[in-house]
Design a protein around this motif. Structure first.
Motif, PDB file in Angstrom:
ATOM      1  N   HIS A  32       0.808  -1.213   0.000  1.00 35.61           N
ATOM      2  CA  HIS A  32       0.000   0.000   0.000  1.00 35.61           C
ATOM      3  C   HIS A  32       0.848   1.273   0.000  1.00 35.61           C
ATOM      4  O   HIS A  32       0.311   2.364  -0.201  1.00 35.61           O
ATOM      5  CB  HIS A  32      -0.956  -0.005   1.194  1.00 35.61           C
ATOM      6  N   SER A  66       1.998   3.186  -3.936  1.00 36.68           N
ATOM      7  CA  SER A  66       1.335   4.253  -4.669  1.00 36.68           C
ATOM      8  C   SER A  66       2.014   5.596  -4.459  1.00 36.68           C
ATOM      9  O   SER A  66       1.628   6.593  -5.062  1.00 36.68           O
ATOM     10  CB  SER A  66      -0.140   4.351  -4.256  1.00 36.68           C
ATOM     11  N   ASP A  87      -1.940   1.626  -9.017  1.00 38.11           N
ATOM     12  CA  ASP A  87      -3.308   1.902  -8.604  1.00 38.11           C
ATOM     13  C   ASP A  87      -3.729   0.733  -7.718  1.00 38.11           C
ATOM     14  O   ASP A  87      -3.872  -0.397  -8.196  1.00 38.11           O
ATOM     15  CB  ASP A  87      -4.225   2.019  -9.826  1.00 38.11           C
ATOM     16  N   ILE A  88      -3.893   0.988  -6.424  1.00 38.50           N
ATOM     17  CA  ILE A  88      -4.210  -0.081  -5.475  1.00 38.50           C
ATOM     18  C   ILE A  88      -5.459  -0.836  -5.902  1.00 38.50           C
ATOM     19  O   ILE A  88      -5.585  -2.045  -5.673  1.00 38.50           O
ATOM     20  CB  ILE A  88      -4.393   0.492  -4.054  1.00 38.50           C
ATOM     21  N   ASN A  89      -6.397  -0.148  -6.564  1.00 37.17           N
ATOM     22  CA  ASN A  89      -7.636  -0.796  -6.992  1.00 37.17           C
ATOM     23  C   ASN A  89      -7.408  -1.861  -8.063  1.00 37.17           C
ATOM     24  O   ASN A  89      -8.271  -2.710  -8.282  1.00 37.17           O
ATOM     25  CB  ASN A  89      -8.618   0.246  -7.519  1.00 37.17           C
ATOM     26  N   ASP A  90      -6.257  -1.823  -8.741  1.00 33.63           N
ATOM     27  CA  ASP A  90      -5.953  -2.856  -9.734  1.00 33.63           C
ATOM     28  C   ASP A  90      -5.593  -4.182  -9.089  1.00 33.63           C
ATOM     29  O   ASP A  90      -5.609  -5.223  -9.753  1.00 33.63           O
ATOM     30  CB  ASP A  90      -4.798  -2.404 -10.636  1.00 33.63           C
ATOM     31  N   GLY A  91      -5.228  -4.174  -7.824  1.00 33.50           N
ATOM     32  CA  GLY A  91      -4.936  -5.407  -7.111  1.00 33.50           C
ATOM     33  C   GLY A  91      -3.461  -5.794  -7.154  1.00 33.50           C
ATOM     34  O   GLY A  91      -2.675  -5.292  -7.960  1.00 33.50           O
ATOM     35  N   ARG A  94      -4.329  -5.084 -17.654  1.00 31.90           N
ATOM     36  CA  ARG A  94      -4.368  -3.695 -17.204  1.00 31.90           C
ATOM     37  C   ARG A  94      -4.507  -2.743 -18.383  1.00 31.90           C
ATOM     38  O   ARG A  94      -5.268  -1.768 -18.322  1.00 31.90           O
ATOM     39  CB  ARG A  94      -3.103  -3.363 -16.417  1.00 31.90           C
ATOM     40  N   GLY A 131     -11.315   5.837 -13.011  1.00 25.52           N
ATOM     41  CA  GLY A 131     -11.173   5.526 -11.595  1.00 25.52           C
ATOM     42  C   GLY A 131      -9.864   5.945 -10.986  1.00 25.52           C
ATOM     43  O   GLY A 131      -9.778   6.154  -9.776  1.00 25.52           O
ATOM     44  N   TRP A 132      -8.796   6.036 -11.783  1.00 29.93           N
ATOM     45  CA  TRP A 132      -7.492   6.420 -11.241  1.00 29.93           C
ATOM     46  C   TRP A 132      -7.295   7.935 -11.190  1.00 29.93           C
ATOM     47  O   TRP A 132      -6.257   8.404 -10.748  1.00 29.93           O
ATOM     48  CB  TRP A 132      -6.381   5.788 -12.082  1.00 29.93           C
TER      49      TRP A 132
END
Length: 392
Positions: free
Chosen positions: A130, A133, A276-280, A311, A331-332
């Motif tokens: 985390h 980023s 992007d943390i939301n990408d996993g 991605r 989203g990013w």
């Protein structure tokens, strides 16, 4: 669990409860495993926490038990066993990543020499996912690698000045001085077995130390360059190049406010390893694995390459949906970026659709309630008829 807490990790329940990261946790998310960087190692931090929570005797007992069960002290266990175990526990989605340099291959092509074991890596560290980023790799380079290189150069300088093979260091392409000694270990071993010994006024041990230091510096610089290459080209792939060739140069292919200057600028932005943390974990760790900087593989090689291609497609699809008014922005992008004009134009239509959906849900609930009432009434009538028949 204690290691993850030291790295700054919080579990979902802790986040929901508003629990803060403890003050003794690593704020930067980057911790060395080996000394020489000027920073406390993860092993030292772990021992400090064990002494703080279990007392001195408790901490000593814990490390002695670890040594008895695994054959490793805390430092060696962190280097050799923690990451594979963490990968397994988190089902190939680790939140702490083990970065490690690779010793350079000599004339024996990297094979273990007959004279002794293979040299261990010159650099190892842990990185909290985390924290990636916020330029984690740049911090690894500037806060850990560069000080370590300067330390090695400082230790090497007094020795190399006495070596007849020594030459003044030259500048590399990035402006840094190259290692002053470029001798191979095999050459040193060969010279040491000859009767006249190495052609130097230094003892054999010092000569060998100079060569080892030179190899470590080369290894560290290669690793530093690899991290920089990941930052610049981590998400580059053939699928991305094909998609960008068809991408419109508008604000949605830029930062949401301004378009990229040209296609080269667009390519640089999309190829860069910007997490992007939301990408996993799967997507974001793939470039590091393919570059060979992880202590253990997390994904299958084919899946790592596919993750990067996925991605590229996701981002292309998301930009297209924004242009079609299906999303307000990518989203990013920052939440302060205004919604797309198409999104605003379709606002009334979305409100109408939402009202229709709410009405359908209300009708369904009303109908379900009426059916339950009718079924209950029928059950009551049936019970009364059965009661009357029994009475008769």
């Amino acid at each position: 669990m204690l290691i993850l807490r030291i790295m700054g990790h919080r579990w979902p329940k802790q986040i929901e409860a508003g629990e803060e990261v403890p003050g003794w946790a690593v704020r930067s998310g980057v911790v060395p495993l080996l000394g020489g960087t000027g920073k406390r190692t993860l092993g030292n931090r772990l021992r400090e926490r064990l002494r703080e929570e279990d007392g001195v005797l408790g901490a000593q007992h814990t490390e002695a038990l670890l040594q008895e069960l695994t054959g490793f002290n805390i430092d060696e266990w962190l280097r050799r066993r923690f990451f594979p175990r963490h990968i397994s526990q988190f089902k190939s989605r680790p939140v702490v990543w083990h970065l490690v340099s690779t010793p350079p291959k000599g004339k024996n092509n990297g094979k273990k020499s007959r004279g002794g074991p293979q040299r261990r890596p010159a650099f190892e560290c842990m990185v909290y996912y985390h924290a990636c980023s916020t330029n984690a790799l740049a911090r690894v380079r500037s806060e850990l690698l560069e000080p370590l290189i300067q330390l090695e150069l400082g230790q090497l300088a007094p020795i190399t000045l006495q070596l007849p093979e020594y030459q003044q260091p030259t500048s590399s392409q990035n402006g840094q001085a190259e290692p002053p000694v470029q001798l191979e270990l095999s050459e040193v071993a060969s010279a040491a077995t000859q009767e006249q010994g190495p052609k130097t006024s230094l003892r054999d041990e010092e000569y060998l130390a100079a060569v080892l230091a030179s190899e470590r510096i080369r290894e560290l610089r290669t690793f530093l360059d690899t991290l920089y290459a990941i930052e610049q080209l981590g998400f580059a792939c053939e699928e991305l190049s094909a998609l960008l060739a068809q991408e419109p140069l508008d604000c949605w292919s830029g930062n949401g406010l301004l378009p990229p200057a040209d296609r080269d600028a667009l390519a640089r932005a999309e190829e860069a390893w910007r997490v992007d943390i939301n990408d996993g974990v799967r997507v974001n760790i793939a470039p590091l694995q393919l570059a060979g900087v992880l202590g253990s593989d997390v994904l299958k090689a084919q899946d790592a390459r596919k993750a990067i291609a996925d991605r590229a497609r996701w981002r292309a699809d998301e930009r297209r949906w924004v242009r079609e008014g299906k999303l307000p922005r990518c989203g990013w992008m920052n939440e302060q970026v205004p919604p797309s004009p198409q999104w605003n134009e379709l606002e009334l239509l979305r409100l109408a659709e939402q009202q229709k959906l709410e009405q359908k849900q209300l009708d369904f609930q009303t109908g379900q309630s009426e059916n339950e009432t009718r079924d209950s009434a029928e059950e009551g009538n049936s019970y009364e008829r059965e009661s009357s028949a029994t009475h008769l």
